[in-house]
Write an enzyme that holds these catalytic residues in place. Structure first.
Site, PDB file in Angstrom:
ATOM      1  N   SER A 170       6.816   6.260   2.949  1.00 33.14           N
ATOM      2  CA  SER A 170       5.437   6.729   3.077  1.00 33.14           C
ATOM      3  C   SER A 170       5.122   7.013   4.537  1.00 33.14           C
ATOM      4  O   SER A 170       5.176   6.109   5.382  1.00 33.14           O
ATOM      5  CB  SER A 170       4.463   5.677   2.544  1.00 33.14           C
ATOM      6  N   HIS A 188       6.796  10.412   0.801  1.00 32.03           N
ATOM      7  CA  HIS A 188       5.551  10.087   0.110  1.00 32.03           C
ATOM      8  C   HIS A 188       4.375  10.350   1.047  1.00 32.03           C
ATOM      9  O   HIS A 188       4.357   9.875   2.184  1.00 32.03           O
ATOM     10  CB  HIS A 188       5.573   8.619  -0.323  1.00 32.03           C
ATOM     11  N   ASP A 247       0.393   9.937   1.357  1.00 26.29           N
ATOM     12  CA  ASP A 247      -0.810   9.273   0.846  1.00 26.29           C
ATOM     13  C   ASP A 247      -2.052  10.014   1.322  1.00 26.29           C
ATOM     14  O   ASP A 247      -2.361  10.027   2.515  1.00 26.29           O
ATOM     15  CB  ASP A 247      -0.857   7.822   1.324  1.00 26.29           C
ATOM     16  N   MET A 282      -5.995  10.255   1.332  1.00 27.99           N
ATOM     17  CA  MET A 282      -7.195   9.437   1.112  1.00 27.99           C
ATOM     18  C   MET A 282      -8.415  10.133   1.693  1.00 27.99           C
ATOM     19  O   MET A 282      -8.328  10.791   2.730  1.00 27.99           O
ATOM     20  CB  MET A 282      -7.022   8.067   1.760  1.00 27.99           C
ATOM     21  N   HIS A 324       0.375  11.790  -3.191  1.00 28.34           N
ATOM     22  CA  HIS A 324      -0.434  10.843  -3.962  1.00 28.34           C
ATOM     23  C   HIS A 324      -1.892  11.038  -3.573  1.00 28.34           C
ATOM     24  O   HIS A 324      -2.305  10.685  -2.466  1.00 28.34           O
ATOM     25  CB  HIS A 324       0.047   9.415  -3.663  1.00 28.34           C
ATOM     26  N   MET A 371      -5.571  10.174  -3.534  1.00 28.44           N
ATOM     27  CA  MET A 371      -6.578   9.123  -3.708  1.00 28.44           C
ATOM     28  C   MET A 371      -7.912   9.719  -3.290  1.00 28.44           C
ATOM     29  O   MET A 371      -8.514   9.327  -2.281  1.00 28.44           O
ATOM     30  CB  MET A 371      -6.209   7.897  -2.871  1.00 28.44           C
ATOM     31  N   MET A 398       0.603   1.166  -8.648  1.00 26.03           N
ATOM     32  CA  MET A 398       0.259   0.578  -7.363  1.00 26.03           C
ATOM     33  C   MET A 398       0.452  -0.934  -7.442  1.00 26.03           C
ATOM     34  O   MET A 398      -0.052  -1.581  -8.352  1.00 26.03           O
ATOM     35  CB  MET A 398      -1.192   0.899  -7.002  1.00 26.03           C
ATOM     36  N   ASP A 413       4.574   1.496  -5.619  1.00 24.18           N
ATOM     37  CA  ASP A 413       4.073   1.704  -4.252  1.00 24.18           C
ATOM     38  C   ASP A 413       3.202   0.524  -3.845  1.00 24.18           C
ATOM     39  O   ASP A 413       2.193   0.239  -4.490  1.00 24.18           O
ATOM     40  CB  ASP A 413       3.260   3.003  -4.187  1.00 24.18           C
TER      41      ASP A 413
END
Length: 224
Positions: free
Chosen positions: A9, A34, A36, A38, A68, A70, A139, A177
């Site tokens: 990540s 990966h 992330d 957000m 991913h 979020m 998660m 993750d």
């Protein structure tokens, strides 16, 4: 079960050298990267947008980018991440008004689709969506920040999810993750995961190649 994938990540990478850091972990043996994403709304942090995915592609990163999301709402931005170079796009069911529609948008834009489940989120929605899902991400921390400890109760959830996938006969990855490290990856692999996201456990070490190799050794021990 699918082949093993290690997906560092970049949330834990040196942001001032993101292209070099990403290439370094790939050269060290990583498979996916990966990302992330957000929005400081769905989760209490603000990270990457499509421009970062595009920047990695422009830098020359060829490996699959595992995005991913979020964020809430989720549908409108999916085409932007797809165009930027994402291969997998995963989202939380809570962020979508119509999960089937969101899954279809991801695939329509040429990406592989994923559903993400927080530690306390039930798996009920899988019953009617497995034919549209390429990856299930569990998660093992509450999302928002890197470096959190693995939540042990997710091991049982992994086992249940593995059974659901195996019974379905669909070609679905099972990703984990949060708090994944050398010391616990064997147990996580034994519970059924085949795709492993690790941030600080890789980027926080001096020798990425050694760390990734040790992780693979532990996964192999779990499967033998």
């Amino acid at each position: 079960m699918q082949n093993t994938v290690i997906a560092p990540s970049i949330l834990s990478a040196d942001m001032s050298r993101l292209g070099e850091e990403t290439q370094s972990v790939l050269d060290a043996g990583a498979d996916f990267i990966h990302v992330d994403v957000m929005d400081n709304h769905f989760v209490p942090n603000l990270t990457f947008g499509p421009i970062v995915v595009k920047a990695l592609r422009d830098f020359g990163i060829k490996a699959p980018l595992d995005v991913h999301l979020m964020i809430d709402p989720v549908n409108k931005i999916i085409p932007e991440f797809a165009e930027a170079g994402a291969e997998y796009i995963s989202f939380h069911p809570e962020a979508s008004k119509n999960v089937d529609e969101t899954l279809e948008i991801i695939r329509h834009n040429g990406c592989k689709s994923g559903l993400v489940f927080n530690p306390d989120t039930p798996l009920d929605i899988l019953e009617n969506t497995l034919d549209k899902v390429d990856m299930i991400l569990l998660m093992s921390v509450n999302p928002g920040f890197a470096g959190q400890a693995f939540i042990e109760s997710v091991i049982d959830k992994l086992k249940v999810t593995r059974e659901i996938i195996d019974k379905s006969k669909y070609n679905i990855r099972l990703e984990i993750d949060g708090g994944v490290k050398i010391e616990n990856i064997k147990k996580i692999a034994a519970a059924g995961a085949d795709t492993f996201v690790a941030g600080s456990a890789i980027f926080g070490t001096k020798d990425y190649k050694s760390t990734i190799s040790l992780m693979r050794e532990q996964i192999t021990l779990a499967r033998n």
